[in-house]
Enzyme design. Structure first.
Site, PDB file in Angstrom:
ATOM      1  N   HIS A  42       0.833  -1.203   0.000  1.00  0.00           N
ATOM      2  CA  HIS A  42       0.000   0.000   0.000  1.00  0.00           C
ATOM      3  C   HIS A  42       0.871   1.258   0.000  1.00  0.00           C
ATOM      4  O   HIS A  42       1.567   1.534   0.968  1.00  0.00           O
ATOM      5  CB  HIS A  42      -0.891  -0.041   1.250  1.00  0.00           C
ATOM      6  CG  HIS A  42      -1.848   1.097   1.345  1.00  0.00           C
ATOM      7  ND1 HIS A  42      -1.779   2.054   2.343  1.00  0.00           N
ATOM      8  CD2 HIS A  42      -2.908   1.442   0.579  1.00  0.00           C
ATOM      9  CE1 HIS A  42      -2.756   2.919   2.197  1.00  0.00           C
ATOM     10  NE2 HIS A  42      -3.462   2.577   1.133  1.00  0.00           N
TER      11      HIS A  42
ATOM     12  N   HIS B   6      -0.939  10.226  -3.209  1.00  0.00           N
ATOM     13  CA  HIS B   6      -2.239   9.786  -2.701  1.00  0.00           C
ATOM     14  C   HIS B   6      -3.345  10.834  -2.803  1.00  0.00           C
ATOM     15  O   HIS B   6      -4.467  10.529  -3.185  1.00  0.00           O
ATOM     16  CB  HIS B   6      -2.131   9.328  -1.251  1.00  0.00           C
ATOM     17  CG  HIS B   6      -3.450   8.882  -0.691  1.00  0.00           C
ATOM     18  ND1 HIS B   6      -4.292   9.724   0.008  1.00  0.00           N
ATOM     19  CD2 HIS B   6      -4.103   7.706  -0.795  1.00  0.00           C
ATOM     20  CE1 HIS B   6      -5.385   9.066   0.330  1.00  0.00           C
ATOM     21  NE2 HIS B   6      -5.299   7.841  -0.142  1.00  0.00           N
TER      22      HIS B   6
END
Ligand code: CA
Length: 325
Positions: free
Chosen positions: A28, A70
């Site tokens: 991740h 992100h």
């Protein structure tokens, strides 16, 4: 003789099925538990740790270059407020979409911090303001991963997320239409290629499959608290997988009262893979008292097909120990 041969072929086929259905480890934002998220350094480490897929969150610059980051804003992971203090929007945020790639390359990337307090979100992670990191473009990252695949002799796949496509389009930028040709150019085009595309917006998932003709694997992410069980069969017409948050898989606020939900069973009945997000050793889900405990309930009891984790090494180790690597 023919029967024996058939039996051998059948068992071979079965073992191959077992092989391809082994759960996958998705790093991740890279090995973000150890290095600032989405830096190339975090991806190198995740590759070395044996993750099956390395995640890219993708947003656009003002000059339509996909970069790996992100948020649509630069505030929390860079020194943009110091470098370009007069470039924030009325809401106080600095958007990647307002900066050219050349400008973004002048920024230093850092561990995720709260811009209001200036403190790290995860205090035990890589120290703020140390060393030197950049925000990579999608292409730089694909070249890095493919280079490592070659030199290490092991293929790590990619797992790009199209970030806020609706918002991007409202701002006049069609992010999916820009990203897909790049993926194809780097050899990611079919379901046999080591790539999953993920997105939180159901309409865009459908558009990627239909209007934009994506033939590779595709996963719909579900926002926290949002379950679309009734729509799983419908979703399976365009997607290969579904990515809920962990609490959709295991409910409860302690180890004592936890319960595996029907989510995975229902998704599997619709032939959807389940890759939940996000397991963190320094922010464990309430239903588990350790990483091993969380991994046990998620993989052994709930039978998930893959997992997003900031600590891919721990997931790889646990799966190896339990014969699933
Ligand atoms: Ca993501």
């Amino acid at each position: 003789m023919k029967t024996i041969l058939t039996a051998i072929l059948c068992s071979l086929a079965l073992s191959m099925v077992a092989q391809t259905s082994k759960p996958v480890v998705i790093a991740h934002r890279g090995a973000s538990g150890y290095l600032p998220e989405h830096t190339l350094e975090a991806k190198v480490l995740a590759h070395a740790m044996g993750a099956d897929f390395l995640e890219q969150d993708v947003v656009l610059t003002k000059d339509d270059v996909p970069i790996v980051m992100h948020d649509t804003q630069l505030d929390t992971i860079s020194d943009v407020a110091q470098r370009f203090p007069d470039r924030k929007r009325a809401n106080g945020h600095y958007y990647a979409l307002d900066f050219t790639l050349a400008e973004i390359k002048q920024l230093h990337a850092n561990e995720r911090m709260n811009p209001k307090t200036g403190r790290a979100v995860f205090p035990n992670r890589f120290p703020l303001g140390r060393s030197s990191f950049q925000i990579p473009t999608l292409e730089e990252e694909l070249q890095l991963i493919q280079g490592l695949n070659k030199t290490c002799g092991r293929v790590a796949g990619i797992y790009p997320e199209i970030k806020q496509p609706g918002w991007h389009r409202k701002q006049g930028h069609d992010i999916s239409r820009i990203v897909l040709p790049i993926l194809r150019r780097y050899g990611y085009a079919t379901k046999q290629d080591p790539c999953w595309i993920q997105c939180f917006e159901p309409d865009e998932v459908k558009r990627i499959r239909t209007e934009l003709g994506w033939e590779g694997r595709l996963l719909l992410l579900l926002p926290p608290g949002w379950l679309t069980r009734a729509n799983m069969a419908e979703l399976a017409k365009v997607a290969d997988g579904i990515g809920p948050e962990l609490s959709a898989i295991v409910s409860g606020t302690s180890k004592a009262d936890r319960k595996v939900t029907d989510f995975v069973k229902e998704a599997h009945a619709a032939k959807l893979s389940v890759h939940p997000y996000t397991l963190r050793a320094d922010d464990l889900p309430k239903f588990a008292d350790s990483m091993d405990d969380a991994l046990e309930v998620l993989f052994t009891e709930a039978q998930i097909d893959g997992l997003f984790s900031d600590f891919p090494d721990m997931v790889v180790k646990w799966l190896s120990k339990h014969g699933a690597r």
